[in-house]
Design an enzyme around this catalytic site. Structure first.
Site, PDB file in Angstrom:
ATOM      1  N   SER A  26       0.834  -1.219   0.000  1.00 51.70           N
ATOM      2  CA  SER A  26       0.000   0.000   0.000  1.00 51.70           C
ATOM      3  C   SER A  26       0.857   1.253   0.000  1.00 51.70           C
ATOM      4  CB  SER A  26      -0.854   0.049   1.275  1.00 51.70           C
ATOM      5  OG  SER A  26      -1.978  -0.722   1.151  1.00 51.70           O
ATOM      6  N   ARG A  30       1.656   4.335  -2.976  1.00 52.25           N
ATOM      7  CA  ARG A  30       1.445   5.753  -2.671  1.00 52.25           C
ATOM      8  C   ARG A  30       2.751   6.536  -2.814  1.00 52.25           C
ATOM      9  NH1 ARG A  30      -2.372   2.752  -0.402  1.00 52.25           N
ATOM     10  NH2 ARG A  30      -4.322   3.634   0.355  1.00 52.25           N
ATOM     11  N   SER A 171     -13.485   2.299   2.490  1.00 51.72           N
ATOM     12  CA  SER A 171     -12.436   1.872   1.564  1.00 51.72           C
ATOM     13  C   SER A 171     -11.331   2.916   1.510  1.00 51.72           C
ATOM     14  CB  SER A 171     -13.021   1.676   0.165  1.00 51.72           C
ATOM     15  OG  SER A 171     -11.994   1.732  -0.803  1.00 51.72           O
ATOM     16  N   ASP A 322      -7.350  -7.395   4.727  1.00 52.29           N
ATOM     17  CA  ASP A 322      -6.565  -8.298   3.881  1.00 52.29           C
ATOM     18  C   ASP A 322      -6.118  -9.560   4.622  1.00 52.29           C
ATOM     19  OD1 ASP A 322      -6.877  -6.638   1.701  1.00 52.29           O
ATOM     20  OD2 ASP A 322      -4.994  -5.573   2.026  1.00 52.29           O
ATOM     21  N   ARG A 353     -13.208 -13.504  -1.890  1.00 47.34           N
ATOM     22  CA  ARG A 353     -12.432 -14.171  -0.830  1.00 47.34           C
ATOM     23  C   ARG A 353     -13.308 -14.891   0.186  1.00 47.34           C
ATOM     24  NH1 ARG A 353      -7.640  -9.827  -0.060  1.00 47.34           N
ATOM     25  NH2 ARG A 353      -6.452 -10.481  -1.893  1.00 47.34           N
ATOM     26  N   ARG A 396      -3.286 -13.757  -1.970  1.00 50.62           N
ATOM     27  CA  ARG A 396      -3.437 -14.020  -0.528  1.00 50.62           C
ATOM     28  C   ARG A 396      -3.992 -15.424  -0.268  1.00 50.62           C
ATOM     29  NH1 ARG A 396      -1.524  -9.254   1.312  1.00 50.62           N
ATOM     30  NH2 ARG A 396      -2.289  -7.407   0.267  1.00 50.62           N
TER      31      ARG A 396
END
Ligand code: S3P
Length: 437
Positions: A26, A30, A171, A322, A353, A396
C-alpha cells in the site's frame, strides 16, 4: 511441483528464527504516485519489488514520470501535480492492482484536456469502480466505466471543484482517490468514512505539507499547487508478515522474531484479533486512534500456542481486511467457533475471498460455512487434515494455502501458487529460510 497440479506444502516446522517482511505494498504504491506528483525528485527507500507495484511504476512512466531503481531504492522524478501528463488518449495497464486502479484516477481527473483508459487483467475487470466514478463525477470529471461499474475505466480530466462526500463503503482506496483529487479541486474536499480504513494517504499528505484536517471519521483536504516531499522510507508489510505470523501461531514449537514491520494501527487489526484468540504475539502496536504523519515501525515476537475461537464484527473489518482469510485459518485450528461478520467487501477483492476461503478450507478438512457478509468456522483444537486448495489467481489465498499445508496433518497442494508474486515474490524462499534445514 507437478505440471498444472500446483505446489505442494508438506507438514513441516517448527518455524524459527528472525524474519524481515517485504516492503509494504500500500505504502509503496502511494510513495511512487506521490513522487510522480511532486516537482522535486523523491527518493523512495525500500520500494516493494512485486508485480502490483511494478504496474504502478509502468503506469507512471507512461504518463511522463522518470523512475530509476538503485537496489531497493527508487528515484522518482515527478512532473508536478498540475502537469500536462503524457499518454493522453491512451490505455494504462493496471495489471492486477486494485489500488492503482482506484488511486491514479484521482490525479488524472484533475488534468483538464487529458483522457486515459485504465484496464487490467481478468480479475481487475471484475473489481467495482463505481465507488470512484461517483465522487469524481461529482467533482466535475468525465468518468465512464463498463456497465457503469467495471473496468475499462475512462477518465477525462477537468477543472475540479471540492465536494463533501459521505463514502458509502469503508475503503482506503476510495478515500485516497477523493483526497488526491481534492488537492487539485478548488476550495476544500471533505470525505466521511463509515469506519476508519488504513490512513497511509493521510499520513503521506501531511508529510507532503498538504493542509489536511481530521475530525473523527471525516478528513478534509485543501487545494494546493505543489507537494513538498523529498524522501520516503517504506516499512515492512504487516499484511505479508501476517502469513508468517499465522504459520508461527499454528505450527508447534515455532517462534519467530519479525523486524522492521509497519505497525500503523489501521493495519494491525489481525494481530489484535489473533491476540484475543490467545496467540502469543508481543510487540509495540500503535495505539488505536493515533493520528500521525509518521509510519510506525517495530518488532513482533510470535510463538506457537493454543487458540480459541472469537467473533469479529464490522468495526474490526477495515483494519484487518486483507488478513480475514487468515482469521478463518486460525479459527479452523482453534477450540470453538470463530465468526466474521460485516465483511462483504471481501467479495470484491482479487477474488471473492469469502467463497475462496470457505471452499478452500473446507476442501482441506475445515468445518466452515459461508454467510452473505462473512463466514463461521468451528474448530476443535486439532490440525486440519490437508488436501488441495485452489488459489483462484489470488495471491493471498495462495499464501494461505501454503501456511495451511505446513500446519496440516497431510500437506496441502496449492493450485496457482505463482499468484503470490503479485505482492510477495520471495514468499516461498522466506518461509523455507525459517524451516529446519
Ligand atoms: C488498499 C486498501 C484495501 C485493501 C487493499 C489495499 C490500499 O482495499 O484491501 O489490498 O492500498 O488502499 P479497499 O480500500 O477497497 O478496502
Amino acid at each position: 511441483m507437478s505440471a498444472g497440479g500446483g505446489r505442494r506444502f508438506e507438514p513441516a516446522g517448527p518455524i524459527r528464527g528472525t524474519y524481515r517482511p517485504p516492503a509494504d505494498k500500500s505504502i509503496s504504491h502511494r510513495a511512487a504516485l506521490f513522487g510522480a506528483m511532486s516537482d522535486v525528485p523523491v527518493t523512495v527507500h525500500n520500494y516493494l519489488d512485486s508485480a502490483d507495484t511494478g504496474s504502478t511504476l509502468d503506469a507512471l512512466l507512461e504518463i511522463g514520470a522518470g523512475i530509476t531503481r538503485d537496489g531497493d531504492d527508487l528515484l522518482v522524478r515527478g512532473v508536478g501535480l498540475h502537469a500536462a501528463l503524457e499518454a493522453t488518449g491512451g490505455r494504462l495497464d493496471v495489471g492486477n492492482s486494485g489500488t492503482l486502479l482506484r488511486l491514479l484516477p484521482g490525479w488524472l481527473a484533475g488534468q483538464p484536456g487529458g483522457e486515459w483508459t485504465l484496464d487490467g487483467d481478468e480479475s481487475i475487470r471484475r473489481r467495482p469502480v463505481d465507488r470512484v466514478v461517483e465522487p469524481l463525477a461529482l467533482m466535475g470529471a468525465g468518468v465512464a466505466a463498463r456497465e457503469g461499474r467495471y473496468p475499462p475505466l475512462t477518465v477525462r480530466g477537468a477543472e475540479l471543484h471540492g465536494i463533501e462526500y459521505p463514502a458509502p463503503v469503508a475503503s482506503a482506496q476510495v478515500k485516497s482517490c477523493v483526497l488526491i483529487a481534492g488537492m487539485l479541486a478548488d476550495g476544500t474536499t471533505t470525505l466521511t468514512e463509515t469506519r476508519q480504513s488504513r490512513d497511509h494517504t493521510e499520513r503521506i499528505l501531511q508529510r507532503s505539507r498538504v493542509p489536511l484536517e481530521r475530525d473523527g471519521l471525516t478528513v478534509t483536504v485543501t487545494q494546493v499547487d505543489e507537494l513538498e516531499l523529498d524522501e520516503i522510507t517504506v516499512p515492512g508489510d504487516p499484511s505479508s508478515a501476517a502469513f508468517i505470523v499465522a504459520a508461527a501461531c499454528l505450527v508447534p514449537g515455532s517462534r519467530v522474531v519479525i523486524g522492521d514491520v509497519g505497525l500503523n494501527w489501521t493495519r494491525t487489526g489481525f494481530l489484535r484479533i489473533a491476540q484475543r484468540m490467545g496467540a502469543v504475539i508481543l510487540g509495540d502496536l500503535e495505539e488505536p486512534g493515533t493520528v500521525s504523519s509518521e509510519e510506525p515501525v517495530g518488532e513482533l515476537d510470535v510463538a506457537h500456542g493454543p487458540l480459541e475461537g472469537t467473533e469479529v464484527g464490522p468495526d474490526e473489518v477495515p483494519t484487518s481486511i486483507d488478513e480475514l482469510t487468515l482469521v478463518a485459518l486460525l479459527g479452523a485450528f482453534a477450540e470453538g467457533d470463530t465468526t466474521v461478520r460485516g465483511a462483504a467487501e471481501l467479495r470484491h477483492k482479487e477474488s471473492d475471498r469469502i467463497a475462496g476461503v470457505v471452499d478452500g478450507l473446507r476442501g482441506i478438512g475445515a468445518d466452515i460455512a459461508e454467510t452473505a457478509d462473512g463466514f463461521s468456522v468451528r474448530g476443535n483444537g486439532a490440525r486440519l487434515e490437508g488436501g488441495t486448495l485452489d488459489a483462484r489467481g489470488d495471491h493471498r489465498l495462495a499464501m494461505l494455502g501454503a501456511v495451511a499445508g505446513l500446519a496440516s496433518r497431510k500437506g496441502v497442494q496449492v493450485v496457482g501458487m505463482e499468484a503470490a508474486a503479485i505482492s510477495y515474490p520471495a514468499f516461498e524462499q522466506d518461509l523455507a529460510a525459517l524451516l529446519p534445514g
